[in-house]
Design an enzyme around this catalytic site. Structure first.
Site, PDB file in Angstrom:
ATOM      1  N   ARG A 107      10.390  -2.433  -6.190  1.00  3.03           N
ATOM      2  CA  ARG A 107       9.151  -3.203  -6.354  1.00  3.03           C
ATOM      3  C   ARG A 107       9.517  -4.612  -6.810  1.00  3.03           C
ATOM      4  O   ARG A 107      10.370  -4.794  -7.678  1.00  3.03           O
ATOM      5  CB  ARG A 107       8.231  -2.573  -7.404  1.00  3.03           C
ATOM      6  CG  ARG A 107       7.477  -1.357  -6.965  1.00  3.03           C
ATOM      7  CD  ARG A 107       6.397  -1.663  -5.913  1.00  3.03           C
ATOM      8  NE  ARG A 107       5.647  -0.482  -5.537  1.00  3.03           N
ATOM      9  CZ  ARG A 107       5.962   0.345  -4.538  1.00  3.03           C
ATOM     10  NH1 ARG A 107       7.015   0.106  -3.780  1.00  3.03           N
ATOM     11  NH2 ARG A 107       5.217   1.401  -4.282  1.00  3.03           N
ATOM     12  N   GLU A 111       3.302  -9.525  -3.412  1.00  6.39           N
ATOM     13  CA  GLU A 111       3.061  -9.030  -2.058  1.00  6.39           C
ATOM     14  C   GLU A 111       1.588  -9.007  -1.691  1.00  6.39           C
ATOM     15  O   GLU A 111       0.779  -8.630  -2.547  1.00  6.39           O
ATOM     16  CB  GLU A 111       3.600  -7.584  -1.975  1.00  6.39           C
ATOM     17  CG  GLU A 111       4.804  -7.470  -1.088  1.00  6.39           C
ATOM     18  CD  GLU A 111       5.394  -6.083  -1.137  1.00  6.39           C
ATOM     19  OE1 GLU A 111       6.394  -5.899  -1.836  1.00  6.39           O
ATOM     20  OE2 GLU A 111       4.836  -5.194  -0.478  1.00  6.39           O
ATOM     21  N   HIS A 115       8.647  -5.297   3.364  1.00  7.78           N
ATOM     22  CA  HIS A 115       8.383  -3.974   2.759  1.00  7.78           C
ATOM     23  C   HIS A 115       8.467  -2.866   3.819  1.00  7.78           C
ATOM     24  O   HIS A 115       7.473  -2.197   4.093  1.00  7.78           O
ATOM     25  CB  HIS A 115       7.018  -3.964   2.056  1.00  7.78           C
ATOM     26  CG  HIS A 115       6.883  -2.825   1.079  1.00  7.78           C
ATOM     27  ND1 HIS A 115       6.200  -2.935  -0.109  1.00  7.78           N
ATOM     28  CD2 HIS A 115       7.353  -1.544   1.091  1.00  7.78           C
ATOM     29  CE1 HIS A 115       6.252  -1.785  -0.763  1.00  7.78           C
ATOM     30  NE2 HIS A 115       6.951  -0.918  -0.045  1.00  7.78           N
TER      31      HIS A 115
HETATM   32  C1  8YV Z   1       5.573   3.032   1.131  1.00  9.10           C
HETATM   33  C2  8YV Z   1       6.742   2.568  -1.090  1.00  9.10           C
HETATM   34  O1  8YV Z   1       5.659   2.604   2.423  1.00  9.10           O
HETATM   35  O2  8YV Z   1       6.179   4.840  -1.331  1.00  9.10           O
HETATM   36  C3  8YV Z   1       6.429   3.788  -1.867  1.00  9.10           C
HETATM   37  O3  8YV Z   1       6.451   3.703  -3.109  1.00  9.10           O
HETATM   38  O4  8YV Z   1       7.045   1.589  -1.626  1.00  9.10           O
HETATM   39  C4  8YV Z   1       6.698   2.416   0.380  1.00  9.10           C
HETATM   40  O5  8YV Z   1       7.952   2.611   0.903  1.00  9.10           O
HETATM   41  C5  8YV Z   1       4.236   2.665   0.572  1.00  9.10           C
HETATM   42  O6  8YV Z   1       4.145   2.909  -0.782  1.00  9.10           O
HETATM   43  C6  8YV Z   1       3.105   3.375   1.246  1.00  9.10           C
HETATM   44  O7  8YV Z   1       1.977   3.406   0.424  1.00  9.10           O
END
Ligand code: 8YV
Length: 352
Positions: free
Chosen positions: A264, A293, A314
């Site tokens: 993140r 983001e 992402h």
């Molecule tokens: C997902 C992500 O694509 O799952 C996670 O925490 O960061 C991502 O890879 C995204 O969250 C989908 O909601």
């Protein structure tokens, strides 16, 4: 605290609601973004589902409407389900089944106080995210994106012994920040690439795991940072990890070091990182996530154009297999909950 899922309850009540307060008829499930066809088809069969055909992110007002009407909300990382939205949830809303592993988009504590269970989709995007991490390590160290662009741009005039030189990764030290599932999957891959694996984690992992991964534990993040050639972030974003790589900590890194982040954006002080990259206090960065983001700092974009950083939108877990697996996890969580049982991927504040 009113928690809706303290114990599995299988018998339906006479009120037309089961032990969770879920209706005996098919529950209304609102999905905020477009999911793979196969997942949506299965959801249509099982639930009274409201899908998002256009995939346009829902506004705050639309999310509030959904929270007022739905029994289950299936949000993604792009939906901020904060305490204000939770407060607007109707009494019928009992489950937020996040389509994603990270739950920093949801105020889990507020939801639980309101009697709303929260689930996520752990485990199924581990390998894909770890693969993308290694892709970023390689991209930055070996200048892959920069090199690839010279062919379509017509800039490549042929091989030369001193042109487009990157750095060898074999034998370099990789510091993993956060040794959970994804951190460990990165450690396995990194070892295969001949990297020396080091890690910092809130809690030291089991010694057997450490030995299997051949990883060296650093209790002090500061000390680890000062000794690494590559640092890769894999912890969740929580209040405790916000700007974990702060301006002060980033200063410990060596000028030839590379920073990679597929977790993140908020975990790294992005402004401080940019300043160090601009000032050549760091060699490069590979970022799949950003602090604000979907906005990406124009300074980072400039650094990308200069070949100093590799930026990805992402897409760490963006594989069709992963998305289908995530959808299946959501379905299992919703279905298990509807059937009056404890869903497998319940998120509790103690996990955050
Ligand atoms: C997902 C992500 O694509 O799952 C996670 O925490 O960061 C991502 O890879 C995204 O969250 C989908 O909601």
């Amino acid at each position: 605290m009113a928690t809706s899922c303290r114990q599995p309850i299988s018998s339906a009540g006479r009120t037309g609601r089961d032990g969770h307060g879920m209706p005996q008829k098919k529950p209304l499930v609102v999905v905020t973004r477009k999911l793979p066809e196969v997942v949506e088809t299965r959801m249509r069969e099982l639930f009274d589902v409201r899908l998002n055909e256009t995939d346009a992110p829902m506004s705050n007002a639309q999310l509030a409407d959904a929270m007022r009407a739905a029994d289950v909300l299936v949000p993604t990382v792009t939906d901020r389900i904060d305490s204000g939205l939770v407060a607007q949830a109707g009494d019928q809303m009992k489950l937020i089944a996040n389509f994603g592993n990270g739950v920093d988009n949801i105020d889990v504590t507020s939801a639980l106080r309101r009697g709303i269970t929260v689930t996520n989709t752990p485990g199924v995007l581990t390998d894909d995210t770890a693969d993308m991490t290694m892709a970023l390590v390689m991209a930055v160290a070996r200048r892959i994106v920069e090199g690839a662009q010279t062919i379509p741009s017509g800039e490549w005039a042929g091989w030369s012994p001193t042109w487009m030189l990157g750095h060898r990764i074999t034998g370099k030290k990789l510091g993993i920040v956060g040794m959970g599932r994804i951190g460990q999957a990165v450690a396995v891959r990194a070892a295969a690439f001949g990297l020396e694996v080091h890690y910092h984690n809130r809690r030291r992992v089991a010694l057997a795991t450490e030995a299997k991964l051949g990883a060296t534990y650093w209790e002090s993040l500061d000390q680890m940072l000062a000794r690494m050639d590559i640092v890769s972030v894999h912890c969740p974003h929580t209040p405790a990890t916000y700007h974990l790589l702060s301006a002060r900590r980033l200063k410990y890194l060596k000028p030839h070091a590379i920073v990679v982040n597929t977790a993140r954006g908020e975990i790294i002080d992005e402004n401080a990182l940019v300043r160090m990259l601009e000032g050549n206090e760091l060699a490069g960065a590979g970022l799949d996530v950003f602090e604000h983001e979907p906005a990406v700092s124009p300074k980072l974009v400039k650094l990308a154009k200069a070949g100093k950083v590799t930026l990805l939108p992402h897409m760490g877990s963006a594989t069709i297999e992963g998305r289908i697996d995530m959808g299946e996890k959501v379905i299992v969580n919703v279905k298990t909950f509807m059937d009056g049982h404890r869903p497998p991927d319940r998120v509790l504040p103690s996990m955050l």
